[in-house]
Design a protein around this motif. Structure first.
Motif, PDB file in Angstrom:
ATOM      1  N   THR A 281     -12.049  -1.117   1.616  1.00  0.00           N
ATOM      2  CA  THR A 281     -11.440  -1.827   0.496  1.00  0.00           C
ATOM      3  C   THR A 281     -10.761  -0.855  -0.451  1.00  0.00           C
ATOM      4  OG1 THR A 281     -13.154  -3.535   0.632  1.00  0.00           O
ATOM      5  CG2 THR A 281     -11.872  -3.430  -1.401  1.00  0.00           C
ATOM      6  N   ALA A 282     -11.436   0.262  -0.729  1.00  0.00           N
ATOM      7  CA  ALA A 282     -10.856   1.279  -1.607  1.00  0.00           C
ATOM      8  C   ALA A 282      -9.547   1.816  -1.025  1.00  0.00           C
ATOM      9  CB  ALA A 282     -11.851   2.421  -1.817  1.00  0.00           C
ATOM     10  N   ALA A 283      -9.548   2.098   0.278  1.00  0.00           N
ATOM     11  CA  ALA A 283      -8.353   2.644   0.923  1.00  0.00           C
ATOM     12  C   ALA A 283      -7.184   1.654   0.860  1.00  0.00           C
ATOM     13  CB  ALA A 283      -8.662   3.002   2.374  1.00  0.00           C
ATOM     14  N   ILE A 284      -7.464   0.379   1.084  1.00  0.00           N
ATOM     15  CA  ILE A 284      -6.393  -0.630   1.055  1.00  0.00           C
ATOM     16  C   ILE A 284      -5.898  -0.858  -0.370  1.00  0.00           C
ATOM     17  CG2 ILE A 284      -5.758  -2.995   1.621  1.00  0.00           C
ATOM     18  CD1 ILE A 284      -6.278  -1.154   4.033  1.00  0.00           C
ATOM     19  N   LEU A 285      -6.794  -0.828  -1.329  1.00  0.00           N
ATOM     20  CA  LEU A 285      -6.380  -0.978  -2.729  1.00  0.00           C
ATOM     21  C   LEU A 285      -5.433   0.141  -3.142  1.00  0.00           C
ATOM     22  CD1 LEU A 285      -9.701  -2.093  -4.501  1.00  0.00           C
ATOM     23  CD2 LEU A 285      -7.619  -3.456  -4.194  1.00  0.00           C
ATOM     24  N   GLN A 286      -5.692   1.351  -2.649  1.00  0.00           N
ATOM     25  CA  GLN A 286      -4.817   2.481  -2.984  1.00  0.00           C
ATOM     26  C   GLN A 286      -3.416   2.279  -2.424  1.00  0.00           C
ATOM     27  OE1 GLN A 286      -7.473   5.281  -1.267  1.00  0.00           O
ATOM     28  NE2 GLN A 286      -8.630   5.614  -3.152  1.00  0.00           N
ATOM     29  N   SER A 287      -3.331   1.855  -1.166  1.00  0.00           N
ATOM     30  CA  SER A 287      -2.008   1.582  -0.585  1.00  0.00           C
ATOM     31  C   SER A 287      -1.320   0.424  -1.303  1.00  0.00           C
ATOM     32  CB  SER A 287      -2.150   1.248   0.906  1.00  0.00           C
ATOM     33  OG  SER A 287      -2.374   2.403   1.671  1.00  0.00           O
ATOM     34  N   THR A 288      -2.106  -0.596  -1.654  1.00  0.00           N
ATOM     35  CA  THR A 288      -1.551  -1.764  -2.346  1.00  0.00           C
ATOM     36  C   THR A 288      -0.987  -1.384  -3.706  1.00  0.00           C
ATOM     37  OG1 THR A 288      -3.219  -3.150  -1.250  1.00  0.00           O
ATOM     38  CG2 THR A 288      -2.027  -4.127  -3.096  1.00  0.00           C
ATOM     39  N   ALA A 289      -1.710  -0.535  -4.420  1.00  0.00           N
ATOM     40  CA  ALA A 289      -1.285  -0.130  -5.765  1.00  0.00           C
ATOM     41  C   ALA A 289       0.081   0.551  -5.726  1.00  0.00           C
ATOM     42  CB  ALA A 289      -2.329   0.812  -6.373  1.00  0.00           C
ATOM     43  N   PHE A 290       0.273   1.477  -4.799  1.00  0.00           N
ATOM     44  CA  PHE A 290       1.559   2.172  -4.729  1.00  0.00           C
ATOM     45  C   PHE A 290       2.649   1.270  -4.157  1.00  0.00           C
ATOM     46  CE2 PHE A 290      -1.213   5.818  -5.266  1.00  0.00           C
ATOM     47  CZ  PHE A 290      -0.445   6.667  -6.047  1.00  0.00           C
ATOM     48  N   THR A 291       2.271   0.384  -3.249  1.00  0.00           N
ATOM     49  CA  THR A 291       3.255  -0.551  -2.688  1.00  0.00           C
ATOM     50  C   THR A 291       3.794  -1.474  -3.776  1.00  0.00           C
ATOM     51  OG1 THR A 291       2.140  -0.515  -0.533  1.00  0.00           O
ATOM     52  CG2 THR A 291       3.616  -2.365  -0.974  1.00  0.00           C
ATOM     53  N   VAL A 292       2.888  -2.014  -4.594  1.00  0.00           N
ATOM     54  CA  VAL A 292       3.300  -2.896  -5.698  1.00  0.00           C
ATOM     55  C   VAL A 292       4.190  -2.147  -6.676  1.00  0.00           C
ATOM     56  CG1 VAL A 292       2.454  -4.129  -7.734  1.00  0.00           C
ATOM     57  CG2 VAL A 292       1.334  -4.461  -5.522  1.00  0.00           C
ATOM     58  N   HIS A 293       3.798  -0.937  -7.039  1.00  0.00           N
ATOM     59  CA  HIS A 293       4.603  -0.155  -7.985  1.00  0.00           C
ATOM     60  C   HIS A 293       6.007   0.099  -7.436  1.00  0.00           C
ATOM     61  CE1 HIS A 293       5.909   2.968 -10.757  1.00  0.00           C
ATOM     62  NE2 HIS A 293       6.192   3.714  -9.699  1.00  0.00           N
ATOM     63  N   ASN A 294       6.096   0.495  -6.162  1.00  0.00           N
ATOM     64  CA  ASN A 294       7.405   0.801  -5.581  1.00  0.00           C
ATOM     65  C   ASN A 294       8.296  -0.430  -5.490  1.00  0.00           C
ATOM     66  OD1 ASN A 294       6.691   3.506  -5.230  1.00  0.00           O
ATOM     67  ND2 ASN A 294       5.835   3.144  -3.192  1.00  0.00           N
ATOM     68  N   MET A 295       7.680  -1.600  -5.348  1.00  0.00           N
ATOM     69  CA  MET A 295       8.460  -2.840  -5.261  1.00  0.00           C
ATOM     70  C   MET A 295       9.143  -3.174  -6.581  1.00  0.00           C
ATOM     71  SD  MET A 295       5.982  -5.360  -3.047  1.00  0.00           S
ATOM     72  CE  MET A 295       6.991  -6.801  -3.423  1.00  0.00           C
ATOM     73  N   TYR A 296       8.491  -2.859  -7.698  1.00  0.00           N
ATOM     74  CA  TYR A 296       9.010  -3.293  -8.998  1.00  0.00           C
ATOM     75  C   TYR A 296       9.643  -2.167  -9.814  1.00  0.00           C
ATOM     76  CZ  TYR A 296       6.806  -7.766  -8.162  1.00  0.00           C
ATOM     77  OH  TYR A 296       6.475  -8.989  -7.623  1.00  0.00           O
ATOM     78  N   THR A 297       9.697  -0.959  -9.249  1.00  0.00           N
ATOM     79  CA  THR A 297      10.354   0.143  -9.947  1.00  0.00           C
ATOM     80  C   THR A 297      11.857  -0.115 -10.007  1.00  0.00           C
ATOM     81  OG1 THR A 297       8.685   1.691  -9.180  1.00  0.00           O
ATOM     82  CG2 THR A 297      10.757   2.630  -9.939  1.00  0.00           C
ATOM     83  N   ASN A 298      12.427   0.077 -11.176  1.00  0.00           N
ATOM     84  CA  ASN A 298      13.875  -0.054 -11.381  1.00  0.00           C
ATOM     85  C   ASN A 298      14.421  -1.448 -11.061  1.00  0.00           C
ATOM     86  OD1 ASN A 298      13.964   2.719 -12.056  1.00  0.00           O
ATOM     87  ND2 ASN A 298      14.169   3.272  -9.898  1.00  0.00           N
ATOM     88  N   THR A 299      13.599  -2.457 -11.238  1.00  0.00           N
ATOM     89  CA  THR A 299      14.101  -3.826 -11.022  1.00  0.00           C
ATOM     90  C   THR A 299      14.880  -4.318 -12.232  1.00  0.00           C
ATOM     91  OG1 THR A 299      12.056  -4.796 -11.883  1.00  0.00           O
ATOM     92  CG2 THR A 299      12.187  -4.414  -9.493  1.00  0.00           C
ATOM     93  N   GLY A 300      14.668  -3.677 -13.365  1.00  0.00           N
ATOM     94  CA  GLY A 300      15.350  -4.106 -14.582  1.00  0.00           C
ATOM     95  C   GLY A 300      14.584  -5.157 -15.352  1.00  0.00           C
ATOM     96  N   PHE A 301      13.478  -5.641 -14.779  1.00  0.00           N
ATOM     97  CA  PHE A 301      12.668  -6.651 -15.468  1.00  0.00           C
ATOM     98  C   PHE A 301      11.431  -5.958 -16.042  1.00  0.00           C
ATOM     99  CE2 PHE A 301      14.955  -8.934 -12.118  1.00  0.00           C
ATOM    100  CZ  PHE A 301      15.621  -9.899 -12.880  1.00  0.00           C
ATOM    101  N   ASN A 302      11.495  -5.659 -17.330  1.00  0.00           N
ATOM    102  CA  ASN A 302      10.435  -4.868 -17.958  1.00  0.00           C
ATOM    103  C   ASN A 302       9.070  -5.537 -17.873  1.00  0.00           C
ATOM    104  OD1 ASN A 302      12.187  -2.853 -18.624  1.00  0.00           O
ATOM    105  ND2 ASN A 302      12.648  -3.677 -20.673  1.00  0.00           N
TER     106      ASN A 302
END
Length: 681
Positions: free
Chosen positions: A445-466
């Motif tokens: 669970t810890a390992a998947i949460l870590q991948s999920t956290a960075f995946t979510v961040h990369n999806m919303y970086t520079n989207t323009g929606f603060n």
């Protein structure tokens, strides 16, 4: 000629000797607790992967000694792979169990093949070039040639690998590996149906039913005496064999281990002519038959050598007759193509010479000789066969944490995949689990949460929606902190990387300082290195969760599908191009990298100090903090930092050093690109 009629005389001295060998085998092969840890952690990891797998995924299965729970020195790492969207059937009526729009069906045709072998006829279209290119026409039908299939699928992923039987074989970090690409079948072969009827006392009915439910596999190797050797496939019962080995009691399992030791250290040393005739699979077959036939009435530490001797006599009988019956298909003689003629006679004479020496032949085994002589010369010596007293708390924890780390290397491809993993683990937590399996799911669970956290961040970086970016950032931080509570010291590095990636350099450095304090503790268990007394003094008697948070650290595996550190993006892309789904980075190297990246924006003097510490580590570490296998990425990271400071000559040297290391991480494409970008002639 009946070698099985003679019994071993059992007295107090014999029992004393058996107990001594039992203790030694526990040290070599493992105690029942260690074996259970290895099996259960691997089983739960594979269960997660199977449930998450998509129809077009490749399924991987660990097989051989490691899957059985043994860690005999020199044991291979054996893996089987198969496409999830291909299935073999025994007759066309079984096709009704599949949706043929997304499953490629292959029909087994064993009418012209020796027992245990078959031809595979392609019945529906396949999306894979490897299968298409391996097809040959015969009798107006299309068959998959095992020979051509091996040529198509043996990619020689690592340097020095060669074809060996149905496998691609090589060596990584001193450990030999065998990789076999195969096809799966969900149905038990009719030719092995006698296996079901033969089971009365062992294994029990529940195990037999599970074996039948799991079906079998087909590996690309034909029978050398078959009519169609280059087209035939061998039926593999790897899954069934795992179940049988797991159903052994520990004394039986250690006897199996002793047979393999005896093969390697005694039988194979007899002569050049005979040292390749027998293999560990023959030893496995021997003990299966001995257990199934109730040839040993009591399998216990005090009777261990009696079990070994009966197995040895059965092996001798088989060599004399030239027949080794496959356990599942007895008509399949495993000796047929090897143990015959003059080589068979010579092997029999060698084994009979050992037989005439009685159990003294075991004195030729360097691994156990001293324990035998010690028991013989010290008959009053007290020998404790209580396994709980054979292994310390520290050794137990080391085995557990090492196996968990090895089995929690998940690489979800995207957010949907992350969610699928988490949902699968959530459902599994509600099932009956052992303590080791529950801990495995906790760390998974810890390992998947870590991948999920960075995946979510990369999806919303520079989207323009603060607002979306703010929510995603909060979610990612929360997941990483939650994962750190589940995990060990090194899991805090993901928080530090996230803060560095999101420009919170002081927060990242605060985390790295916390990590460094924890890593400086004398009781630290780092990648298997530990001072037992100090570890026990620091966390002895605590819960496993407490031990992990306070005293356990591992190297870092970064999921190549998601960006954790921008500066390593080329390396992750290179790894993926070469079908490597994760980067393995030494913890201390990554720690210095994050410090260097952060200090560059805060204090250039401290950035230079961090770089010098990294350089000292990479240049001079003797394998304590930087494993040899991880030197490719370590030199690469040093070169990246040197290039960022403008020291191009030093960076060039580091990149060149990276290219000379064992290419575990498959980053050579990125390294060569970085060298070109230096523009140094």
């Amino acid at each position: 000629m009946d070698f099985l009629s003679e019994n071993v005389y059992i007295d107090a001295g014999f029992q004393h000797l058996c107990e001594s060998v039992f203790v030694r085998l526990c040290q070599i092969v493992g105690t029942s607790v260690q074996v259970t840890i290895r099996r259960e952690t691997n089983d739960i990891a594979e269960m997660v992967e199977r449930r998450v797998a998509d129809n077009d995924d490749v399924i991987k299965m660990l097989s051989g000694s490691r899957r059985e729970g043994s860690k005999l020195k020199g044991s291979d790492l054996d893996y089987m792979y198969w496409w999830n969207n291909h299935r073999v059937i025994w007759d066309m009526s079984q096709s009704e169990h599949y949706y043929t729009e997304n499953k490629t069906l292959i029909l087994s045709d064993s009418s012209e093949s020796p027992p245990g072998f078959t031809l595979l006829e392609l019945r529906t279209l396949t999306p894979y070039r490897e299968v298409q290119s391996a097809c040959v026409p015969m009798n107006d039908r299309l068959y998959i040639s095992s020979f051509l299939f091996r040529q198509q699928t043996q990619t020689h992923h690592y340097p020095g690998s060669i074809g060996h039987g149905p496998c691609e074989s090589g060596k990584v970090g001193g450990v030999e590996y065998d990789v076999a690409c195969s096809f799966a079948c969900d149905f038990w072969p009719r030719s092995a149906s006698s296996r079901i009827d033969r089971c009365h006392s062992w294994p029990d009915r529940e195990v037999v039913n599970e074996i039948v439910r799991n079906g079998c596999h087909f590996v690309p190797i034909g029978h050398p005496l078959g009519l169609h050797e280059q087209e035939e496939w061998r039926i593999s019962f790897s899954l069934a064999e795992h179940k049988l080995v797991h159903s052994m009691n520990h004394c039986q399992f250690l006897t199996y281990g002793l047979l393999k030791i005896f093969l390697k250290e005694v039988i194979d040393k007899q002569s050049e002519e005979t040292n390749k005739l027998l293999c560990s699979y023959h030893m496995k077959t021997v003990i299966f038959w001995v257990i199934q036939q109730n040839a040993v009435l009591l399998w216990c530490p005090q009777n261990l050598l009696a079990g070994f001797w009966i197995c040895f006599k059965l092996l001798l009988k088989w060599v004399y007759e030239g027949v080794c019956p496959n356990f599942f298909i007895p008509e399949n003689n495993l000796f047929l193509s090897k143990v015959h003629g003059s080589a068979q006679r010579k092997l029999f004479l060698e084994l009979h010479g050992l037989y005439e020496k009685g159990l003294d032949c075991l004195l030729q085994c360097p691994s156990i000789k001293s324990y035998i002589t010690n028991a013989l010369y010290n008959p009053r010596l007290s020998i404790c066969t209580n396994e709980d007293r054979m292994i310390s708390e520290c050794d137990h924890d080391k085995e557990l944490f090492t196996e968990i780390y090895r089995n929690t290397l998940y690489s979800p491809k995207n957010l949907d995949h992350c969610i699928k993993y988490l949902h699968t683990i959530e459902l599994m937590i509600g099932e009956p689990l052992t303590q080791y399996q529950f801990l495995m799911l906790q760390l998974s669970t810890a390992a998947i949460l870590q991948s999920t956290a960075f995946t979510v961040h990369n999806m919303y970086t520079n989207t323009g929606f603060n607002k979306q970016m703010y929510i995603a950032d909060r979610m990612s931080c929360h997941m990483l902190k939650l994962a750190a509570k589940f995990g060990c010291i090194s899991d805090m590095m993901y928080i530090a990387m996230f803060y560095c990636k999101t420009f919170r350099y002081r927060e990242a450095l605060y985390i790295t300082e916390m990590i460094k304090v924890k890593l400086a503790q004398p009781g630290l268990m780092y990648s298997g290195h530990v001072h037992p007394e100090r570890y026990t003094e620091a966390v002895g008697g605590q819960s496993w969760s407490t031990k992990m948070r306070q005293a356990v650290a591992h190297d870092i595996k970064l999921n190549s599908y998601t960006c954790h550190i921008n500066e390593l993006t080329p390396e992750q892309q290179s790894a993926l191009q070469n079908k490597k789904v994760g980067l393995a980075i030494p913890l201390f190297v990554l720690l210095h990298l994050v410090e260097f990246l952060c200090y560059r924006h805060i204090d250039t003097t401290l950035a230079q100090i961090a770089l010098e510490e990294l350089q000292l580590l990479v240049h001079h570490d003797q394998g304590l903090y930087v494993l040899d296998l991880y030197r490719d990425i370590s030199w690469e990271i040093l070169g990246i930092c040197q290039q960022m400071t403008g020291n191009l000559q030093a960076a060039l040297y580091s990149y060149q050093q990276s290219l000379t290391q064992y290419p575990l991480n498959k980053i050579h494409n990125a390294t060569q690109m970085r060298i070109q970008d230096l523009h140094i002639t």
